[in-house]
Design a protein around this motif. Structure first.
Motif, PDB file in Angstrom:
ATOM      1  N   LEU A  35     -10.467  43.316  -9.814  1.00 20.66           N
ATOM      2  CA  LEU A  35      -9.612  42.498 -10.679  1.00 20.66           C
ATOM      3  C   LEU A  35      -9.809  42.857 -12.150  1.00 20.66           C
ATOM      4  O   LEU A  35      -8.838  42.922 -12.913  1.00 20.66           O
ATOM      5  N   ILE A  36     -11.043  43.111 -12.554  1.00 22.63           N
ATOM      6  CA  ILE A  36     -11.294  43.527 -13.937  1.00 22.63           C
ATOM      7  C   ILE A  36     -10.628  44.869 -14.206  1.00 22.63           C
ATOM      8  O   ILE A  36      -9.991  45.058 -15.250  1.00 22.63           O
ATOM      9  N   ALA A  37     -10.738  45.805 -13.267  1.00 24.06           N
ATOM     10  CA  ALA A  37     -10.105  47.114 -13.436  1.00 24.06           C
ATOM     11  C   ALA A  37      -8.585  46.976 -13.518  1.00 24.06           C
ATOM     12  O   ALA A  37      -7.938  47.671 -14.315  1.00 24.06           O
ATOM     13  N   ALA A  38      -8.006  46.087 -12.729  1.00 27.62           N
ATOM     14  CA  ALA A  38      -6.555  45.892 -12.763  1.00 27.62           C
ATOM     15  C   ALA A  38      -6.115  45.324 -14.110  1.00 27.62           C
ATOM     16  O   ALA A  38      -5.095  45.747 -14.665  1.00 27.62           O
ATOM     17  N   VAL A  39      -6.874  44.396 -14.665  1.00 26.40           N
ATOM     18  CA  VAL A  39      -6.523  43.819 -15.968  1.00 26.40           C
ATOM     19  C   VAL A  39      -6.614  44.882 -17.065  1.00 26.40           C
ATOM     20  O   VAL A  39      -5.740  44.966 -17.930  1.00 26.40           O
ATOM     21  N   VAL A  40      -7.654  45.708 -17.023  1.00 25.04           N
ATOM     22  CA  VAL A  40      -7.795  46.775 -18.017  1.00 25.04           C
ATOM     23  C   VAL A  40      -6.632  47.754 -17.903  1.00 25.04           C
ATOM     24  O   VAL A  40      -6.032  48.150 -18.908  1.00 25.04           O
ATOM     25  N   PHE A  41      -6.283  48.128 -16.678  1.00 22.61           N
ATOM     26  CA  PHE A  41      -5.152  49.041 -16.462  1.00 22.61           C
ATOM     27  C   PHE A  41      -3.856  48.440 -17.004  1.00 22.61           C
ATOM     28  O   PHE A  41      -3.073  49.123 -17.678  1.00 22.61           O
ATOM     29  N   LEU A  42      -3.610  47.164 -16.722  1.00 25.63           N
ATOM     30  CA  LEU A  42      -2.388  46.522 -17.205  1.00 25.63           C
ATOM     31  C   LEU A  42      -2.347  46.437 -18.723  1.00 25.63           C
ATOM     32  O   LEU A  42      -1.283  46.602 -19.332  1.00 25.63           O
ATOM     33  N   CYS A  43      -3.480  46.208 -19.358  1.00 22.61           N
ATOM     34  CA  CYS A  43      -3.517  46.161 -20.826  1.00 22.61           C
ATOM     35  C   CYS A  43      -3.186  47.518 -21.431  1.00 22.61           C
ATOM     36  O   CYS A  43      -2.403  47.612 -22.381  1.00 22.61           O
ATOM     37  N   PHE A  44      -3.773  48.596 -20.882  1.00 22.84           N
ATOM     38  CA  PHE A  44      -3.457  49.933 -21.392  1.00 22.84           C
ATOM     39  C   PHE A  44      -1.999  50.292 -21.134  1.00 22.84           C
ATOM     40  O   PHE A  44      -1.333  50.880 -21.990  1.00 22.84           O
ATOM     41  N   SER A  45      -1.480  49.935 -19.974  1.00 16.63           N
ATOM     42  CA  SER A  45      -0.088  50.221 -19.653  1.00 16.63           C
ATOM     43  C   SER A  45       0.850  49.458 -20.585  1.00 16.63           C
ATOM     44  O   SER A  45       1.860  50.004 -21.057  1.00 16.63           O
ATOM     45  N   PHE A  46       0.530  48.198 -20.870  1.00 19.87           N
ATOM     46  CA  PHE A  46       1.343  47.392 -21.778  1.00 19.87           C
ATOM     47  C   PHE A  46       1.349  47.996 -23.181  1.00 19.87           C
ATOM     48  O   PHE A  46       2.400  48.092 -23.815  1.00 19.87           O
ATOM     49  N   ALA A  47       0.193  48.434 -23.658  1.00 20.72           N
ATOM     50  CA  ALA A  47       0.119  49.050 -24.985  1.00 20.72           C
ATOM     51  C   ALA A  47       0.947  50.336 -25.029  1.00 20.72           C
ATOM     52  O   ALA A  47       1.630  50.613 -26.014  1.00 20.72           O
ATOM     53  N   LYS A  48       0.899  51.112 -23.949  1.00 24.47           N
ATOM     54  CA  LYS A  48       1.672  52.354 -23.881  1.00 24.47           C
ATOM     55  C   LYS A  48       3.178  52.052 -23.928  1.00 24.47           C
ATOM     56  O   LYS A  48       3.934  52.725 -24.631  1.00 24.47           O
ATOM     57  N   GLN A  49       3.615  51.032 -23.188  1.00 28.60           N
ATOM     58  CA  GLN A  49       5.027  50.676 -23.183  1.00 28.60           C
ATOM     59  C   GLN A  49       5.477  50.166 -24.552  1.00 28.60           C
ATOM     60  O   GLN A  49       6.593  50.442 -24.983  1.00 28.60           O
ATOM     61  N   LEU A  50       4.611  49.433 -25.231  1.00 26.04           N
ATOM     62  CA  LEU A  50       4.955  48.978 -26.583  1.00 26.04           C
ATOM     63  C   LEU A  50       5.100  50.149 -27.546  1.00 26.04           C
ATOM     64  O   LEU A  50       6.003  50.147 -28.393  1.00 26.04           O
ATOM     65  N   ARG A  51       4.224  51.137 -27.428  1.00 21.90           N
ATOM     66  CA  ARG A  51       4.343  52.322 -28.288  1.00 21.90           C
ATOM     67  C   ARG A  51       5.644  53.065 -28.000  1.00 21.90           C
ATOM     68  O   ARG A  51       6.332  53.523 -28.914  1.00 21.90           O
ATOM     69  N   LYS A  52       6.018  53.188 -26.711  1.00 25.08           N
ATOM     70  CA  LYS A  52       7.264  53.865 -26.357  1.00 25.08           C
ATOM     71  C   LYS A  52       8.473  53.097 -26.874  1.00 25.08           C
ATOM     72  O   LYS A  52       9.433  53.697 -27.372  1.00 25.08           O
ATOM     73  N   ALA A  53       8.440  51.780 -26.789  1.00 25.98           N
ATOM     74  CA  ALA A  53       9.563  50.969 -27.275  1.00 25.98           C
ATOM     75  C   ALA A  53       9.674  51.065 -28.788  1.00 25.98           C
ATOM     76  O   ALA A  53      10.785  51.133 -29.331  1.00 25.98           O
ATOM     77  N   ARG A  54       8.552  51.075 -29.483  1.00 19.94           N
ATOM     78  CA  ARG A  54       8.570  51.195 -30.946  1.00 19.94           C
ATOM     79  C   ARG A  54       9.136  52.563 -31.355  1.00 19.94           C
ATOM     80  O   ARG A  54       9.945  52.656 -32.278  1.00 19.94           O
TER      81      ARG A  54
END
Length: 87
Positions: A35-54
């Motif tokens: 569960l900790i690994a999944a949360v870390v993965f989702l946080c990095f993925s979210f940051a990546k998507q925000l950079r792509k949207a920007r």
């Protein structure tokens, strides 16, 4: 006869485990780590998507005027009174 046997059956079925017998064990620890690994993965993925949207917004993909990454964004909020915001 059933009335005489029922208390023994209920007592055998309602055994309360000792405090030392109730542990999460290795499966609980594994699930916690996953569960900790999944949360870390989702946080990095979210940051990546925000950079792509920007980057897409700066390129004008969403119908805005293309602008450089250094230009601050003007807000359309009437309470902002034309102030510029830094991202």
């Amino acid at each position: 006869m059933l009335a005489q046997i029922a208390p023994f059956v209920v007592r055998a079925a309602d055994k309360v485990p000792e405090a030392d017998d109730v542990v999460a064990g290795p499966w609980g620890a594994l699930m916690f780590v996953l569960l900790i690994a999944a949360v870390v993965f989702l946080c990095f993925s979210f940051a990546k998507q925000l950079r792509k949207a920007r980057a897409a917004r700066n390129a004008g993909v969403y119908g805005d005027q293309p602008r450089g990454p250094e230009e601050p964004e003007r807000t359309d909020d009437p309470t902002d009174q034309g102030r510029l915001t830094d991202e």
